[in-house]
Design an enzyme around this catalytic site. Structure first.
Site, mmCIF file in Angstrom:
data_model
loop_
_atom_site.group_PDB
_atom_site.id
_atom_site.type_symbol
_atom_site.label_atom_id
_atom_site.label_comp_id
_atom_site.label_asym_id
_atom_site.label_seq_id
_atom_site.Cartn_x
_atom_site.Cartn_y
_atom_site.Cartn_z
ATOM 1 C CG PHE A 137 -5.378 -13.128 -1.479
ATOM 2 C CD1 PHE A 137 -5.917 -12.490 -0.991
ATOM 3 C CD2 PHE A 137 -6.043 -13.257 -2.877
ATOM 4 C CE1 PHE A 137 -6.793 -11.265 -2.015
ATOM 5 C CE2 PHE A 137 -7.347 -13.243 -3.743
ATOM 6 C CZ PHE A 137 -7.329 -11.832 -3.158
ATOM 7 C CG HIS A 197 -3.813 -5.618 -7.331
ATOM 8 N ND1 HIS A 197 -2.037 -5.563 -7.379
ATOM 9 C CD2 HIS A 197 -3.914 -5.520 -6.047
ATOM 10 C CE1 HIS A 197 -1.565 -6.507 -5.960
ATOM 11 N NE2 HIS A 197 -3.070 -6.403 -5.482
ATOM 12 C CG HIS A 252 -1.439 -3.432 -0.931
ATOM 13 N ND1 HIS A 252 -0.759 -4.239 -2.025
ATOM 14 C CD2 HIS A 252 -2.249 -4.303 -0.779
ATOM 15 C CE1 HIS A 252 -1.004 -5.176 -2.218
ATOM 16 N NE2 HIS A 252 -1.859 -5.156 -1.856
ATOM 17 C CD GLU A 304 -2.083 0.325 1.939
ATOM 18 O OE1 GLU A 304 -2.575 0.435 1.695
ATOM 19 O OE2 GLU A 304 -0.776 0.468 1.889
ATOM 20 C CB CYS A 311 -1.474 -8.628 -3.764
ATOM 21 S SG CYS A 311 -2.252 -9.489 -4.489
ATOM 22 C CE LYS A 347 -1.511 -3.165 -5.979
ATOM 23 N NZ LYS A 347 -0.516 -3.103 -4.946
#
Lengths: 411, 75
Positions: free
Chosen positions: A398, A339, A302, A313, A163, A334
């Site tokens: 990830f 996403h 994010h 975050e 991502c 998002k």
């Protein structure tokens, strides 16, 4: 004096619209791009919604035969690249093509092709696997094909950092221009993640939402968030050395001034509990830009709408900015786009650049009950005017990848 | 008719107009195919006509006529 880098073109393929203008218009208005999944049978899956692009017809933009030999992710990338090049008004005839490059990434590449050809192999035997299987599947083919399309013979690679891919692609391309190895770069990401294996895998991980209502499923920073909502599409930017852009009279959207990139080195999928890697990534971008944290007015988060990401975050931002965290705004686009995985950083960089250019902060939609653990000004539900000079955009992936871009209003 | 069926496959796979396909047409020189296109086309022919074309025979098929003749002889 280091070379300055500016964004001079943008192309978007998304469920919120085709082209940067349509996309930005939708994001400004707080439109929802998430709907019920129709591409695959989700009856046995826990996730029912996605930011799916309905009725995408690549042959409207690219040669029919070529389109047939591209995976959906590559079609998205190619169409977005065409839009970006057109938007930039680059005169291809006058470019030094050895100084023009491409960095376009994808989280998983041609997964749909892999699944289809695996079925062919099982059902008809190895001799029936398409000779186009490999070139359609591999993640770097978007970067390769875009270079072929425009004859860009310079720096070329494909970033794969889950991502964080989009941000790493743009950040790396920014550095390539800054150090003088290129004058123009086509950069961004593409993802076609609405496939049965992708959904099966993400559902097994418990990473995606179980909320079947497309109008409330994606709710970053809200108490009732329960997982991310996948989105498909591509976002491509044209970035260019400043003098090169000025000389040809380019319309400059924003300047790229800083890039941070770190790894949590902690866990394959969970973020570091205190967000150490994210803190270092944001600090690195701020230092690279040569500014003070207090000069940052907006952060494109994010903000995945997962239980773990959002408070982590917010905590990262508090650690980086201290008291200033109360003064700045941080929204998650998002909430509208879903996403886009490997394309997320790129579509968010475009949103951030447009926010700087137009002095307008896009909202986080579906915030009905903000989580006290996410106590930040997330521009809830309605966007607003705000003249800001510096903005950051975060992507966490990830593998523990963290990447942050710092953009500046071009004046 | 074999030629018509072959033409239909070529139109689909190579994205050319039906009128541009003649028995003499070379896949590479006239119809814009590359080596991967030809492999894919041979596979489609095998499927359509239910036959196996060995590699050494497939290598000799360079024109539409070569394909039609091979199919007529082997089906």
């Amino acid at each position: 004096m280091s070379r300055r880098v500016v964004i001079t073109g943008a192309g978007v393929v998304s469920s919120l619209g085709m082209g940067a203008e349509q996309f930005w218009g939708a994001v400004k208005e707080g439109k929802n791009g998430i709907s019920e999944v129709t591409r695959i049978d989700v009856s046995n899956l826990s996730t029912k919604v996605a930011a799916e692009i309905k009725d995408f017809d690549a042959s409207q933009y690219i040669d029919k035969k070529e389109a047939r030999r591209m995976d959906r992710y590559n079609q998205f990338a190619m169409v977005a690249a065409k839009m970006a090049v057109e938007n930039s008004k680059l005169d291809l005839e006058s470019l030094d093509l050895d100084k023009c490059g491409v960095i376009v990434g994808s989280g998983v590449g041609g997964l749909e092709t892999l699944e289809e050809q695996h079925d062919v192999m099982r059902n008809k035997g190895v001799g029936r696997v398409s000779p186009f299987f490999i070139p359609m599947m591999i993640s770097n083919m978007a970067a390769g094909r875009i270079a072929i399309e425009y004859g860009f013979r310079g720096f070329n690679e494909c970033v794969v950092t889950a991502c964080a891919t989009g941000n790493n692609a743009i950040g790396d391309a920014f550095k390539v221009i800054e150090r003088g190895d290129a004058d123009v770069m086509i950069t961004g990401g593409a993802e076609a993640c609405i496939t049965i294996m992708s959904f099966a895998g993400f559902c097994s991980m418990g990473a995606m939402t179980k909320n079947p209502d497309p109008n409330t499923a994606c709710r970053p920073f809200d108490k009732d968030r329960d997982g991310f909502i996948p989105g498909e599409g591509a976002a491509i930017l044209i970035i260019e050395e400043l003098e090169h852009a000025i000389k040809r009279g380019a319309d400059i959207i924003a300047e790229v001034v800083g890039y941070g990139c770190t790894c949590d080195a902690y866990h394959i999928t969970a973020p570091h509990p205190e967000g150490d890697g994210g803190v270092r990534s944001m600090n690195m971008a701020i230092n690279d830009a040569g500014i003070k944290p207090e000069q940052v007015g907006y952060i494109n988060a994010h903000g995945t709408s997962t239980p773990l990401n959002d408070p982590t975050e917010v905590n990262i931002v508090k650690r980086v900015f201290g008291d200033h965290a109360k003064n700045l705004a941080m929204s998650s686009t998002k909430s509208m786009t879903g996403h886009l995985l490997g394309a997320a950083g790129a579509i968010e960089a475009i949103a951030t650049a447009m926010a700087l250019k137009e002095g307008f902060l896009p909202p986080t939609i579906n915030v009905q009950n903000q989580d006290p653990e996410c106590d930040i000004d997330c521009v809830p539900n309605v966007g607003r005017k705000a003249d800001i000079k510096y903005a950051l955009s975060n992507s966490l992936g990830f593998g523990g990848h963290n990447a942050t871009l710092c953009l500046k209003k071009y004046e | 008719m074999v030629f018509d069926k072959v033409k239909k496959l070529i139109v689909e796979q190579l994205g050319v107009e039906e009128d541009d396909i003649a028995m003499e047409s070379s896949f590479i020189d006239d119809l814009g195919a590359d080596s991967l296109d030809i492999v894919e086309l041979i596979m489609a022919l095998e499927e359509e006509f239910n036959l196996e074309i060995p590699d050494n025979e497939a290598e000799k098929i360079t024109t539409v006529g070569d394909a039609v003749e091979y199919i007529q002889k082997n089906t």
